[in-house]
Design a protein around this motif. Structure first.
Motif, PDB file in Angstrom:
ATOM      1  N   ARG A 124       6.539 -14.335 -23.676  1.00  0.00           N
ATOM      2  CA  ARG A 124       5.964 -13.015 -23.432  1.00  0.00           C
ATOM      3  C   ARG A 124       6.460 -12.515 -22.073  1.00  0.00           C
ATOM      4  N   ARG A 138       5.338 -10.703 -19.535  1.00  0.00           N
ATOM      5  CA  ARG A 138       4.515 -10.873 -18.333  1.00  0.00           C
ATOM      6  C   ARG A 138       4.411 -12.342 -17.941  1.00  0.00           C
ATOM      7  N   GLU A 139       4.111 -13.179 -18.925  1.00  0.00           N
ATOM      8  CA  GLU A 139       3.963 -14.606 -18.639  1.00  0.00           C
ATOM      9  C   GLU A 139       5.298 -15.202 -18.196  1.00  0.00           C
ATOM     10  N   LEU A 168       7.690 -13.654 -16.633  1.00  0.00           N
ATOM     11  CA  LEU A 168       7.948 -13.209 -15.262  1.00  0.00           C
ATOM     12  C   LEU A 168       7.197 -14.078 -14.263  1.00  0.00           C
ATOM     13  N   LEU A 169       5.924 -14.337 -14.537  1.00  0.00           N
ATOM     14  CA  LEU A 169       5.121 -15.140 -13.613  1.00  0.00           C
ATOM     15  C   LEU A 169       5.603 -16.586 -13.560  1.00  0.00           C
ATOM     16  N   GLU A 189      13.011  -6.449 -21.333  1.00  0.00           N
ATOM     17  CA  GLU A 189      11.750  -7.113 -21.005  1.00  0.00           C
ATOM     18  C   GLU A 189      11.140  -6.551 -19.726  1.00  0.00           C
ATOM     19  N   VAL A 214       7.433  -4.798 -19.388  1.00  0.00           N
ATOM     20  CA  VAL A 214       6.373  -5.083 -18.413  1.00  0.00           C
ATOM     21  C   VAL A 214       5.895  -3.787 -17.782  1.00  0.00           C
ATOM     22  N   GLY A 220       4.001  -1.580 -20.484  1.00  0.00           N
ATOM     23  CA  GLY A 220       2.685  -2.130 -20.790  1.00  0.00           C
ATOM     24  C   GLY A 220       2.393  -2.233 -22.278  1.00  0.00           C
TER      25      GLY A 220
END
Length: 224
Positions: free
Chosen positions: A11, A13-14, A16-17, A28, A32, A35
């Motif tokens: 995913r 967002r995940e 990226l973190l 991607e 992000v 949204g």
């Protein structure tokens, strides 16, 4: 399958973190930012669609605000957030030099002008006014033209230099075509500026042309 059904590690967002922003594709990264997607199209698919229709990230982000507003999936809220994000990125990259660090290193100076001018849709002639230690006094966009040229007036440049009490200057302008080869007019106006500023003891350290590739430096070519 929607993004919620993807493995956590895939995913946007995940991902990226977990792995950092550099691990994300352009689509991607857009996802992000967006949204969410549209009916029948998740955020990544919407990002891919925007990139496909405009030929990549840079052409998309160079669209004027009015054109972005018309893009399917953007609208007023996302367009204003996108423009604000681009300006934040530019200010972040320029922050060290804006606060008064010396602009003597050619690479840093070229990068500064590139950030400021690279994505402008029309030709802009700008000047960094420097003190005797080559610290930035102020950066100004002096003349704005069309897609293929901007009129530059040496008298106005001299006036602004004296007003800012500059000891040296760096000039730069962009070529919206992306090609950094200088025209005969570019070289002629640079010579006129050098000659005019020499009369008031102000040094021209460089003149950059910003395009799609590496920034062209007049000083590096021995043209000053």
């Amino acid at each position: 399958m929607t993004i919620r059904d993807w493995p956590d590690s895939e995913r946007p967002r995940e991902k990226l973190l977990l792995r950092g922003a550099a691990a994300l594709s352009d689509a991607e990264l857009l996802a992000v930012f967006l949204g969410s997607g549209l009916r029948g199209m998740d955020a990544v698919e919407l990002g891919r669609d925007l990139l496909r229709r405009h030929g990549g990230l840079r052409p998309l982000l160079r669209l004027p605000p009015a054109a972005l507003l018309r893009e399917r999936g953007l609208g007023a809220a996302r367009t204003t957030r996108l423009l604000a994000a681009l300006e934040l990125a530019a200010r972040h990259l320029c922050a060290d030099l804006d606060r008064g660090d010396p602009l003597g290193d050619p690479g840093r100076a070229a990068a500064y002008f590139s950030v400021r001018l690279r994505d402008r849709p029309q030709e802009v002639f700008a000047c960094a006014f420097l003190d005797s230690r080559h610290r930035m006094i102020v950066f100004e966009e002096l003349f704005t033209g069309s897609l293929d040229g901007a009129d530059v007036y040496p008298r106005e440049v001299v006036r602004r230099c004296l007003q800012h009490n500059a000891a040296a200057v760096i000039f730069g302008h962009n070529h919206p075509s992306g090609v950094t080869d200088p025209s005969a007019a570019d070289r002629a106006v640079t010579r006129r500026l050098v000659d005019a500023l020499r009369l008031v003891d102000i040094r021209v350290l460089d003149h950059f042309i910003v395009g799609d590739g590496p920034v062209l430096s007049f000083a590096a070519r021995g043209w000053l």
